[in-house]
Motif scaffolding. Structure first.
Motif, PDB file in Angstrom:
ATOM      1  N   GLN A   1       0.742  -1.444  -0.090  1.00 49.19           N
ATOM      2  CA  GLN A   1       0.091  -0.101  -0.066  1.00 49.19           C
ATOM      3  C   GLN A   1       0.902   1.327   0.146  1.00 49.19           C
ATOM      4  N   GLN A   2       1.933   1.207   0.696  1.00 48.16           N
ATOM      5  CA  GLN A   2       2.868   2.461   0.728  1.00 48.16           C
ATOM      6  C   GLN A   2       3.191   2.643  -0.681  1.00 48.16           C
ATOM      7  N   ASN A   3       3.925   1.680  -1.477  1.00 41.63           N
ATOM      8  CA  ASN A   3       4.440   1.739  -2.845  1.00 41.63           C
ATOM      9  C   ASN A   3       3.185   2.428  -3.689  1.00 41.63           C
ATOM     10  N   ALA A   4       2.074   1.690  -3.685  1.00 42.79           N
ATOM     11  CA  ALA A   4       0.765   2.149  -4.289  1.00 42.79           C
ATOM     12  C   ALA A   4       0.390   3.441  -4.035  1.00 42.79           C
ATOM     13  N   ALA A   5       0.668   3.868  -2.855  1.00 43.01           N
ATOM     14  CA  ALA A   5       0.336   5.207  -2.542  1.00 43.01           C
ATOM     15  C   ALA A   5       1.298   6.319  -3.217  1.00 43.01           C
ATOM     16  N   ALA A   6       2.649   6.024  -3.229  1.00 42.25           N
ATOM     17  CA  ALA A   6       3.657   6.493  -3.658  1.00 42.25           C
ATOM     18  C   ALA A   6       3.550   6.855  -5.241  1.00 42.25           C
ATOM     19  N   PHE A   7       3.413   5.716  -5.879  1.00 44.03           N
ATOM     20  CA  PHE A   7       3.056   5.728  -7.189  1.00 44.03           C
ATOM     21  C   PHE A   7       2.020   6.674  -7.607  1.00 44.03           C
ATOM     22  N   HIS A   8       0.961   6.597  -6.784  1.00 42.43           N
ATOM     23  CA  HIS A   8      -0.181   7.575  -7.104  1.00 42.43           C
ATOM     24  C   HIS A   8      -0.091   9.028  -6.498  1.00 42.43           C
ATOM     25  N   GLY A   9       0.560   9.435  -5.387  1.00 44.70           N
ATOM     26  CA  GLY A   9       0.691  10.555  -4.849  1.00 44.70           C
ATOM     27  C   GLY A   9       2.013  11.286  -5.646  1.00 44.70           C
ATOM     28  N   ASP A  10       3.059  10.468  -5.838  1.00 43.79           N
ATOM     29  CA  ASP A  10       4.217  11.032  -6.245  1.00 43.79           C
ATOM     30  C   ASP A  10       4.492  11.321  -7.601  1.00 43.79           C
ATOM     31  N   MET A  11       4.015  10.173  -8.434  1.00 40.30           N
ATOM     32  CA  MET A  11       4.195  10.080  -9.906  1.00 40.30           C
ATOM     33  C   MET A  11       2.853   9.929 -10.538  1.00 40.30           C
TER      34      MET A  11
ATOM     35  N   SER B   1      -1.922   5.187 -11.443  1.00 37.48           N
ATOM     36  CA  SER B   1      -2.783   4.269 -10.927  1.00 37.48           C
ATOM     37  C   SER B   1      -2.310   2.723 -10.828  1.00 37.48           C
ATOM     38  N   SER B   2      -2.853   2.161  -9.957  1.00 40.18           N
ATOM     39  CA  SER B   2      -2.546   0.761  -9.673  1.00 40.18           C
ATOM     40  C   SER B   2      -3.804   0.129  -8.966  1.00 40.18           C
ATOM     41  N   ARG B   3      -3.926  -1.148  -8.923  1.00 37.32           N
ATOM     42  CA  ARG B   3      -5.096  -1.840  -8.367  1.00 37.32           C
ATOM     43  C   ARG B   3      -5.560  -1.460  -7.193  1.00 37.32           C
ATOM     44  N   LEU B   4      -4.539  -0.631  -6.486  1.00 38.03           N
ATOM     45  CA  LEU B   4      -5.025  -0.271  -4.907  1.00 38.03           C
ATOM     46  C   LEU B   4      -5.699   1.280  -5.146  1.00 38.03           C
ATOM     47  N   PHE B   5      -5.098   2.000  -6.100  1.00 37.69           N
ATOM     48  CA  PHE B   5      -5.743   3.273  -6.346  1.00 37.69           C
ATOM     49  C   PHE B   5      -5.937   3.486  -8.033  1.00 37.69           C
ATOM     50  N   LEU B   6      -7.228   3.035  -8.103  1.00 35.88           N
ATOM     51  CA  LEU B   6      -7.493   2.905  -9.557  1.00 35.88           C
ATOM     52  C   LEU B   6      -7.795   4.235 -10.230  1.00 35.88           C
ATOM     53  N   LYS B   7      -8.320   5.344  -9.542  1.00 35.25           N
ATOM     54  CA  LYS B   7      -8.560   6.632 -10.017  1.00 35.25           C
ATOM     55  C   LYS B   7      -7.298   7.381 -10.499  1.00 35.25           C
ATOM     56  N   GLN B   8      -7.321   8.240 -11.470  1.00 32.05           N
ATOM     57  CA  GLN B   8      -6.283   9.335 -11.702  1.00 32.05           C
ATOM     58  C   GLN B   8      -6.275  10.213 -10.650  1.00 32.05           C
ATOM     59  N   ALA B   9      -4.941  10.383 -10.476  1.00 31.65           N
ATOM     60  CA  ALA B   9      -4.747  11.563  -9.167  1.00 31.65           C
ATOM     61  C   ALA B   9      -5.046  12.971  -9.522  1.00 31.65           C
ATOM     62  N   CYS B  10      -6.066  13.177  -9.970  1.00 33.31           N
ATOM     63  CA  CYS B  10      -6.602  14.498 -10.285  1.00 33.31           C
ATOM     64  C   CYS B  10      -7.726  14.686  -9.494  1.00 33.31           C
ATOM     65  N   GLU B  11      -7.984  16.241  -9.065  1.00 34.22           N
ATOM     66  CA  GLU B  11      -9.078  16.674  -8.230  1.00 34.22           C
ATOM     67  C   GLU B  11     -10.166  16.858  -9.275  1.00 34.22           C
ATOM     68  N   PRO B  12     -11.455  17.033  -8.823  1.00 38.21           N
ATOM     69  CA  PRO B  12     -12.372  17.316  -9.762  1.00 38.21           C
ATOM     70  C   PRO B  12     -12.269  18.507 -10.615  1.00 38.21           C
ATOM     71  N   ILE B  13     -11.747  19.446  -9.884  1.00 34.58           N
ATOM     72  CA  ILE B  13     -11.592  20.874 -10.687  1.00 34.58           C
ATOM     73  C   ILE B  13     -10.439  20.868 -11.713  1.00 34.58           C
ATOM     74  N   GLN B  14      -9.457  19.864 -11.497  1.00 31.73           N
ATOM     75  CA  GLN B  14      -8.459  19.792 -12.461  1.00 31.73           C
ATOM     76  C   GLN B  14      -8.850  19.205 -13.816  1.00 31.73           C
ATOM     77  N   GLU B  15      -9.538  19.968 -14.610  1.00 32.05           N
ATOM     78  CA  GLU B  15     -10.266  19.468 -15.920  1.00 32.05           C
ATOM     79  C   GLU B  15      -9.107  18.820 -16.713  1.00 32.05           C
ATOM     80  N   GLN B  16      -7.828  19.828 -17.088  1.00 34.98           N
ATOM     81  CA  GLN B  16      -7.033  19.073 -17.896  1.00 34.98           C
ATOM     82  C   GLN B  16      -6.390  17.918 -17.513  1.00 34.98           C
ATOM     83  N   CYS B  17      -6.040  17.814 -16.215  1.00 36.00           N
ATOM     84  CA  CYS B  17      -5.503  16.758 -15.833  1.00 36.00           C
ATOM     85  C   CYS B  17      -6.441  15.650 -16.108  1.00 36.00           C
TER      86      CYS B  17
END
Lengths: 425, 460
Positions: free
Chosen positions: B260-270, B273-289
């Motif tokens: 989970q630590q690794n998946a969180a780092a993939f998601h938050g730092d890079m 997405s992975s099986r533990l964090f499937l959504k793109q790391a974009c906030e709702p207002i970050q439309e371009q993202c």
């Protein structure tokens, strides 16, 4: 003298001679000295072939035609043969590994060096990825100006690993490879890079611009390679006070043998089976093809493995065909366990046989003569079960080989194959 | 590995055992810059290939999608860096930028909103820090072309001087972080910001294998024994589970497992997405993202996440310094001082590992110098940001094994969560809260004693 006595003396002396032979075991020191001889021979040969490469590059620059370009490409491939056999010296000898970044670094962001295809994706966040040294007589990296008006070996050495990114490879075999072949835009399809010879033409014939600077770059990179290989040749030369060979031979037999075996195992398992083959299979990516511009990766792997086998057998055949032979690990192990020695010999032979299959398949030669070529970048393509099988067989034989290298270490009273630098507190 | 002579010496000095000079735990001896990058000494050969595969994905950069390098595409669109190794430099520590203009690559800023009422506090303790609208829980200071980065981090320092009892002084530096060039509007006034430096990767599988019951035995949340040290287990979210789990990894033990630590780092730092964090790391207002091409679902394949997880379990801890006739006096004195100051109350010297999915990590006597528990470290070190049950003043005891090689691995390596300490002594002097008394004892040591203590720490 009665006949019988004469006979007994003859017999005795025969037995004595026989015993003497059996009782003269190979000494570890002799094996280590021969090991340094092989290192010296391999780097000398690498140096010589790099000089040959330079000659063919000079010929290319004098008269840039498809013919001279192809001759330079051939010379590059030949130059790789001894160098790939030298990589077995990398993993324990800092003096070799430190130089490796200048000589053989890979993968590279080719956009740092020269023009690339429009859809080229560099390593993101790498500000060197679109620097194009050949097109720019001055580079601006985040406010730091670098003068590249004159492209010299020294400037290239400084530009290598620019900004700390290992993808910023400005020097070495792969930079030269890119300059001779150009980008391989065929993905996992057939074909290598297709740079035209006119990229080195002067005046109106020049293609892709900046031919003068490209010529300078190619020559400077080759000269730097020669300098670096010559440095390593000297580090391993006999009778040179204070060089690496002298230090190594004075470091104690067990410590030195640990280095020898650790480096063999590291290349076999971690680097060749792991990084260069299994990772390539997992990633299915052409970026993981080691000699990606020239499609020469099969030979690169073949000679890497041969380099490991050389250390065991004590044999090295130079590009000129001459053999170097001497006291070997094989002799040493035979004295301890002939069975283990035989298993090791078989394992190294099996690896070369499996790699020979890879080479034949890549070149469509031998048993595959009726097929079309399948280079390493095609073998790793997703869903290529034949390629996966060929690579998988090589990986398997390298794993088995490494297991026996570990057994060899135990037989030599080396309990743990780890890099053995002592902490300095 | 010890030779016969040293082993005999060890038999004579009982403390050798506690120093970890035991062949069964010795993993690798290597003082060069790759000291943190060796496979665990007990890793079976048959598994070493997996280690190397994991290493490759840990080291090599990820690129933007779509790319021919299908296995390694999907970076961003918002990210802090493009490879694990950029921050965990040669599997070691990160550092703060040297100057204000340097790229802050091995640093991240965690963001959150404070929990203002009971309901929010309960929510925080169950689900972790509350995201900041438009920014999420972490500031990503890089973005792919066509997407605005979230902001730019500017670092400034303030100096303070602390006196030792013998009249010597030490200068400390406290970083402060300013966020400018905000890409998605102003940050709320009460935003919580916590700076984090990448920690070293050694021995993590062994820490994962320490039995939960052992941690419970060590913990003393109410300080019943009255020694001034509480020690609490962080209870954190394990994805896919309703009940909370024991936190072990991260500066506040906010992650329960390495996967989970690794998946969180993939998601938050890079931004991967992975099986533990499937959504793109974009906030709702970050439309371009949100509009950018992804590198597949998930971007980090299960194979690769597993390879990385295997790798992060199996990085060896370098063996401790050999005891020689020359250094044994100093190291013995340093160890005595360490114990007298009470450092081992949190930096636990020895423990047996329990069970693990990797049998070679089981039942090992290890010397991690941590209890993996949360402790109040005082106001000066506080980030004021709660993370599950960790308060804004609590941090997880950092492991000290192998710490003496930090600068051999990365000369710019720094210590403590935000990299403020340039040396181990600075790090000690920053200790407060439950560690105040230990820190004060160090202040009362003579210069020679302090040097012995540091030599001891460097030997671990």
């Amino acid at each position: 003298m009665p006949q019988t006595l004469k006979l007994s003396i003859a017999l005795l002396s025969l037995i004595f001679a026989g015993t003497l032979q059996a009782q003269a075991p190979t000494s570890k020191q002799a094996v280590l000295e021969h090991y340094t001889d092989i290192a010296h021979a391999v780097f000398t040969d690498s140096h010589t072939q790099a000089e040959e490469l330079k000659n063919s590059i000079v010929a290319l620059l004098n008269k840039p035609t498809e013919n001279t370009l192809n001759k330079a490409r051939d010379a590059w491939k030949v130059a790789r043969i001894p160098y790939q056999q030298s990589e077995v010296f990398r993993f324990s000898h800092v003096v070799v590994d430190d130089m490796e970044a200048q000589i053989n670094a890979w993968p590279l962001d080719e956009g740092l060096i020269d023009y690339v295809n429009e859809d080229y994706e560099g390593e993101l966040g790498n500000f060197g990825a679109d620097a194009n040294i050949i097109a720019n007589p001055a580079l601006d990296f985040g406010g730091t100006l670098i003068d590249t008006l004159k492209i010299t070996p020294e400037i290239l050495a400084d530009l290598n690993e620019l900004g700390g990114s290992e993808a910023n490879v400005a020097t070495g075999y792969h930079a030269i490879e890119f300059l001779l072949w150009g980008q391989d835009l065929n993905g996992t399809g057939a074909g290598a890079g297709e740079r035209p010879a006119t990229d080195y033409a002067l005046g109106e014939q020049c293609t892709h611009g900046n031919c003068e600077r490209r010529r300078n770059y190619l020559l400077a990179a080759t000269e730097l390679l020669i300098q670096n290989l010559s440095t390593l040749e000297n580090e391993w030369a006999p009778d040179q006070a204070g060089n690496y060979r002298e230090q190594f031979l004075a470091s104690g037999e067990q410590a030195a043998l640990t280095k020898v075996l650790f480096s063999m195992g590291s290349l076999a398992l971690g680097e060749l089976a792991g990084e260069r083959m299994k990772v390539a299979l997992e990633a299915n990516s052409t970026e993981d093809e080691h000699d990606c511009f020239s499609d020469n990766t099969h030979y690169s792997h073949y000679y890497n493995a041969l380099g490991i086998a050389n250390i065991y057998s004590g044999h090295f055949q130079g590009t000129n065909g001459d053999w170097l032979r001497g006291p070997s690990l094989e002799n040493l192990i035979k004295d301890i366990s002939p069975t283990l020695a035989k298993s090791l010999t078989d394992a190294f032979e099996l690896t070369q046989a499996k790699l020979q299959v890879m080479v034949h398949r890549a070149d469509a030669s031998g048993p595959f003569a009726s097929k079309t070529t399948m280079k390493f970048d095609q073998m790793i393509a997703e869903g290529n079960s034949e390629g996966v099988q060929i690579i998988g067989d090589v990986i398997e034989s390298l794993v088995a080989e490494t297991q026996l290298i570990e057994a060899m270490a135990k037989a030599l009273d080396i309990n743990r194959l780890t890099p053995d630098q002592v902490r300095q507190h | 590995m010890l030779n016969g002579k040293v082993r005999k010496l060890c038999a004579a000095l009982i403390w050798c055992a506690a120093l970890g000079l035991n062949n069964s735990v010795v993993a690798s001896e290597n003082n060069n810059r790759n000291a943190y990058s060796q496979p665990d000494g007990q890793l079976p050969l048959s598994q070493k290939l997996d280690f190397h595969v994991g290493n490759s994905f840990f080291r090599n950069p990820w690129i933007s999608a779509p790319a021919t390098t299908d296995a390694r595409d999907g970076l961003g669109p918002l990210y802090n860096t493009n490879a694990c190794q950029n921050c965990h430099i040669r599997d070691g520590r990160g550092h703060l930028p040297k100057s204000a203009t340097d790229n802050s690559v091995s640093l991240i800023l965690r963001l959150s909103l404070p929990a203002k009422n009971t309901a929010e506090k309960v929510r925080q303790s169950q689900h972790g820090p509350q995201a900041v609208p438009a920014y999420g829980k972490q500031l990503q200071d890089f973005a792919l072309p066509g997407v605005a980065a979230e902001g730019r981090i500017t670092l400034s320092w303030s100096a303070l001087t602390v006196n030792f009892d013998d009249g010597d002084t030490i200068e400390l530096r406290r970083p402060s972080f300013e966020i400018s060039d905000l890409g998605y509007g102003p940050l709320p006034r009460d935003v919580e910001v916590s700076a984090r430096i990448a920690p070293p990767m050694i021995g993590l599988g062994l820490l994962a294998a320490i039995d939960e019951n052992t941690l419970r035995t060590w913990s003393d949340p109410e300080d019943r024994d009255g020694d001034g040290i509480s020690g609490r287990i962080n209870q954190v979210k394990l994805i896919g589970h309703e009940t909370l789990s024991t936190g072990r990894f991260g500066w506040k033990a906010g992650q329960p497992s390495l996967a989970q630590q690794n998946a969180a780092a993939f998601h938050g730092d890079m931004g991967l997405s992975s099986r533990l964090f499937l959504k793109q790391a974009c906030e709702p207002i970050q439309e371009q993202c949100l509009a950018m091409t992804t590198g597949g679902t998930p971007e980090v394949s299960d194979n690769i996440l597993d390879a990385i997880t295997f790798y992060t379990h199996n990085l060896a801890v370098p063996s401790p310094t050999r005891i020689t006739l020359k250094n044994k006096g100093t190291l013995k004195q340093g160890r005595t001082l360490f114990l007298e100051a009470g450092c081992q109350q949190c930096h636990k010297t020895s423990v047996f590992t329990g069970t693990s999915s990797m049998p070679w990590l089981e039942k090992r006597l290890i010397h991690p110098y941590t209890d993996l528990l949360l402790h109040d470290m005082g106001a000066a070190l506080a980030d004021g940001r709660a993370e599950f049950s960790a308060t804004g003043q609590e941090w997880r005891t950092a492991p000290l094994w192998g710490i003496g090689l930090s600068k051999a691995v990365e000369p710019q390596a720094t210590f403590l969560h935000d990299g403020r300490a340039r040396t181990l002594l600075e790090a000690i002097v920053w200790h407060g809260g439950e560690a105040q008394s230990a820190r004060d004892k160090v202040l009362s040591m003579s210069r020679a004693e302090r040097q012995s203590l540091i030599s001891f720490l460097n030997s671990l």
